[in-house]
Design a protein around this motif. Sequence first.
Motif, PDB file in Angstrom:
ATOM      1  N   ALA A  79      52.548  14.101  -2.632  1.00  9.65           N
ATOM      2  CA  ALA A  79      51.472  14.637  -1.784  1.00  9.65           C
ATOM      3  C   ALA A  79      50.148  13.945  -2.098  1.00  9.65           C
ATOM      4  O   ALA A  79      49.393  13.575  -1.173  1.00  9.65           O
ATOM      5  N   ARG A  80      49.844  13.743  -3.379  1.00  7.05           N
ATOM      6  CA  ARG A  80      48.606  13.041  -3.747  1.00  7.05           C
ATOM      7  C   ARG A  80      48.629  11.600  -3.244  1.00  7.05           C
ATOM      8  O   ARG A  80      47.640  11.077  -2.733  1.00  7.05           O
ATOM      9  N   LEU A  81      49.803  10.964  -3.400  1.00  7.50           N
ATOM     10  CA  LEU A  81      49.941   9.587  -2.933  1.00  7.50           C
ATOM     11  C   LEU A  81      49.743   9.498  -1.424  1.00  7.50           C
ATOM     12  O   LEU A  81      49.086   8.564  -0.927  1.00  7.50           O
ATOM     13  N   SER A  82      50.265  10.455  -0.703  1.00 14.27           N
ATOM     14  CA  SER A  82      50.103  10.482   0.749  1.00 14.27           C
ATOM     15  C   SER A  82      48.640  10.680   1.131  1.00 14.27           C
ATOM     16  O   SER A  82      48.148  10.057   2.086  1.00 14.27           O
ATOM     17  N   ASP A  83      47.939  11.523   0.380  1.00 10.63           N
ATOM     18  CA  ASP A  83      46.507  11.724   0.643  1.00 10.63           C
ATOM     19  C   ASP A  83      45.716  10.433   0.407  1.00 10.63           C
ATOM     20  O   ASP A  83      44.819  10.085   1.176  1.00 10.63           O
ATOM     21  N   ILE A  84      46.059   9.722  -0.660  1.00 14.93           N
ATOM     22  CA  ILE A  84      45.373   8.461  -0.965  1.00 14.93           C
ATOM     23  C   ILE A  84      45.609   7.454   0.156  1.00 14.93           C
ATOM     24  O   ILE A  84      44.690   6.752   0.593  1.00 14.93           O
ATOM     25  N   ARG A  85      46.844   7.399   0.645  1.00 18.20           N
ATOM     26  CA  ARG A  85      47.153   6.485   1.744  1.00 18.20           C
ATOM     27  C   ARG A  85      46.428   6.899   3.014  1.00 18.20           C
ATOM     28  O   ARG A  85      45.900   6.060   3.756  1.00 18.20           O
ATOM     29  N   ALA A  86      46.365   8.209   3.275  1.00 17.49           N
ATOM     30  CA  ALA A  86      45.696   8.700   4.486  1.00 17.49           C
ATOM     31  C   ALA A  86      44.207   8.376   4.462  1.00 17.49           C
ATOM     32  O   ALA A  86      43.603   8.115   5.517  1.00 17.49           O
ATOM     33  N   ARG A  87      43.597   8.364   3.289  1.00 18.95           N
ATOM     34  CA  ARG A  87      42.182   8.004   3.188  1.00 18.95           C
ATOM     35  C   ARG A  87      41.977   6.513   3.335  1.00 18.95           C
ATOM     36  O   ARG A  87      40.859   6.049   3.514  1.00 18.95           O
ATOM     37  N   GLY A  88      43.043   5.737   3.196  1.00 15.89           N
ATOM     38  CA  GLY A  88      42.942   4.290   3.343  1.00 15.89           C
ATOM     39  C   GLY A  88      42.642   3.587   2.041  1.00 15.89           C
ATOM     40  O   GLY A  88      42.281   2.412   2.043  1.00 15.89           O
ATOM     41  N   ASP A  89      42.815   4.259   0.905  1.00 10.42           N
ATOM     42  CA  ASP A  89      42.527   3.645  -0.395  1.00 10.42           C
ATOM     43  C   ASP A  89      43.629   2.685  -0.845  1.00 10.42           C
ATOM     44  O   ASP A  89      43.373   1.811  -1.667  1.00 10.42           O
ATOM     45  N   ILE A  90      44.863   2.875  -0.322  1.00 10.72           N
ATOM     46  CA  ILE A  90      45.951   1.949  -0.651  1.00 10.72           C
ATOM     47  C   ILE A  90      46.623   1.498   0.632  1.00 10.72           C
ATOM     48  O   ILE A  90      46.555   2.166   1.667  1.00 10.72           O
ATOM     49  N   SER A  91      47.276   0.341   0.556  1.00 13.77           N
ATOM     50  CA  SER A  91      47.969  -0.194   1.737  1.00 13.77           C
ATOM     51  C   SER A  91      49.343   0.457   1.869  1.00 13.77           C
ATOM     52  O   SER A  91      49.810   1.166   0.970  1.00 13.77           O
ATOM     53  N   GLU A  92      49.994   0.173   2.971  1.00 14.78           N
ATOM     54  CA  GLU A  92      51.334   0.721   3.226  1.00 14.78           C
ATOM     55  C   GLU A  92      52.343   0.189   2.202  1.00 14.78           C
ATOM     56  O   GLU A  92      53.219   0.914   1.750  1.00 14.78           O
ATOM     57  N   GLU A  93      52.198  -1.090   1.822  1.00 15.11           N
ATOM     58  CA  GLU A  93      53.103  -1.689   0.836  1.00 15.11           C
ATOM     59  C   GLU A  93      52.899  -1.044  -0.535  1.00 15.11           C
ATOM     60  O   GLU A  93      53.871  -0.748  -1.235  1.00 15.11           O
ATOM     61  N   GLU A  94      51.654  -0.815  -0.941  1.00 17.49           N
ATOM     62  CA  GLU A  94      51.383  -0.166  -2.215  1.00 17.49           C
ATOM     63  C   GLU A  94      51.924   1.266  -2.218  1.00 17.49           C
ATOM     64  O   GLU A  94      52.468   1.741  -3.232  1.00 17.49           O
ATOM     65  N   PHE A  95      51.803   1.953  -1.084  1.00 17.39           N
ATOM     66  CA  PHE A  95      52.337   3.306  -0.961  1.00 17.39           C
ATOM     67  C   PHE A  95      53.853   3.313  -1.151  1.00 17.39           C
ATOM     68  O   PHE A  95      54.403   4.147  -1.859  1.00 17.39           O
ATOM     69  N   ARG A  96      54.520   2.351  -0.513  1.00 16.55           N
ATOM     70  CA  ARG A  96      55.978   2.285  -0.604  1.00 16.55           C
ATOM     71  C   ARG A  96      56.441   2.034  -2.040  1.00 16.55           C
ATOM     72  O   ARG A  96      57.357   2.676  -2.531  1.00 16.55           O
ATOM     73  N   ARG A  97      55.778   1.100  -2.742  1.00 16.13           N
ATOM     74  CA  ARG A  97      56.149   0.798  -4.131  1.00 16.13           C
ATOM     75  C   ARG A  97      55.890   1.992  -5.051  1.00 16.13           C
ATOM     76  O   ARG A  97      56.701   2.327  -5.904  1.00 16.13           O
ATOM     77  N   ALA A  98      54.769   2.661  -4.871  1.00 14.49           N
ATOM     78  CA  ALA A  98      54.444   3.832  -5.694  1.00 14.49           C
ATOM     79  C   ALA A  98      55.428   4.968  -5.415  1.00 14.49           C
ATOM     80  O   ALA A  98      55.847   5.677  -6.345  1.00 14.49           O
ATOM     81  N   LYS A  99      55.815   5.138  -4.169  1.00 15.99           N
ATOM     82  CA  LYS A  99      56.779   6.188  -3.817  1.00 15.99           C
ATOM     83  C   LYS A  99      58.133   5.906  -4.459  1.00 15.99           C
ATOM     84  O   LYS A  99      58.789   6.819  -4.971  1.00 15.99           O
ATOM     85  N   GLU A 100      58.543   4.653  -4.472  1.00 18.80           N
ATOM     86  CA  GLU A 100      59.815   4.304  -5.114  1.00 18.80           C
ATOM     87  C   GLU A 100      59.771   4.578  -6.623  1.00 18.80           C
ATOM     88  O   GLU A 100      60.749   5.048  -7.198  1.00 18.80           O
ATOM     89  N   ARG A 101      58.623   4.297  -7.263  1.00 16.50           N
ATOM     90  CA  ARG A 101      58.502   4.570  -8.692  1.00 16.50           C
ATOM     91  C   ARG A 101      58.580   6.070  -8.978  1.00 16.50           C
ATOM     92  O   ARG A 101      59.173   6.481  -9.970  1.00 16.50           O
ATOM     93  N   ILE A 102      57.978   6.873  -8.118  1.00 18.73           N
ATOM     94  CA  ILE A 102      58.007   8.319  -8.327  1.00 18.73           C
ATOM     95  C   ILE A 102      59.417   8.862  -8.139  1.00 18.73           C
ATOM     96  O   ILE A 102      59.876   9.704  -8.909  1.00 18.73           O
ATOM     97  N   LEU A 103      60.108   8.377  -7.150  1.00 19.92           N
ATOM     98  CA  LEU A 103      61.434   8.901  -6.831  1.00 19.92           C
ATOM     99  C   LEU A 103      62.529   8.375  -7.768  1.00 19.92           C
ATOM    100  O   LEU A 103      63.637   8.921  -7.802  1.00 19.92           O
ATOM    101  N   HIS A 104      62.252   7.327  -8.521  1.00 21.74           N
ATOM    102  CA  HIS A 104      63.276   6.787  -9.438  1.00 21.74           C
ATOM    103  C   HIS A 104      62.876   7.048 -10.805  1.00 21.74           C
ATOM    104  O   HIS A 104      62.852   7.625 -11.620  1.00 21.74           O
TER     105      HIS A 104
END
Length: 140
Positions: A115-140
């Motif tokens: 949820a925090r990562l999604s908020d950061i992406r929604a604000r535009g602080d990270i790119s879509e690629e950075e969001f995807r990599r961070a999400k993979e790290r959280i889920l693994h």
Amino acid sequence: MDAQLYLAYDYPLLGAFWTMLWLVLWVLWFFLLFRIVADIFRDDALSGWAKAAWLVFVVLLPFLGVFVYVVARGRNMGRRELAHARAQQEAFDAYVRETAAGASRSRTSEIDDLARLSDIRARGDISEEEFRRAKERILH
């Protein structure tokens, strides 16, 4: 041989009945013996010397020892067995609660991180690629 013994051998079914009866009685006897030995070790009210004395009495003179134990201490055997079963059930319940809470906490923390990562992406602080990599790290 006396008449009763001949009667058992004249009728083979009666002989089989007596054999099964003796077998069942021996199984019951050993079951009672093991229950009493377990009860001796389970009883916290007995000192170590008292446990040793009862165990020696039950092992060296099994028939007399078991019957004396049942008469002297048999009244509370069921209570001790019930207390032991309750303690085991409480320990199991505590383990299940602890394990379930641990799994729930880790799953909740993953959800919070996403949820925090999604908020950061929604604000535009990270790119879509950075969001995807961070999400993979959280889920693994």
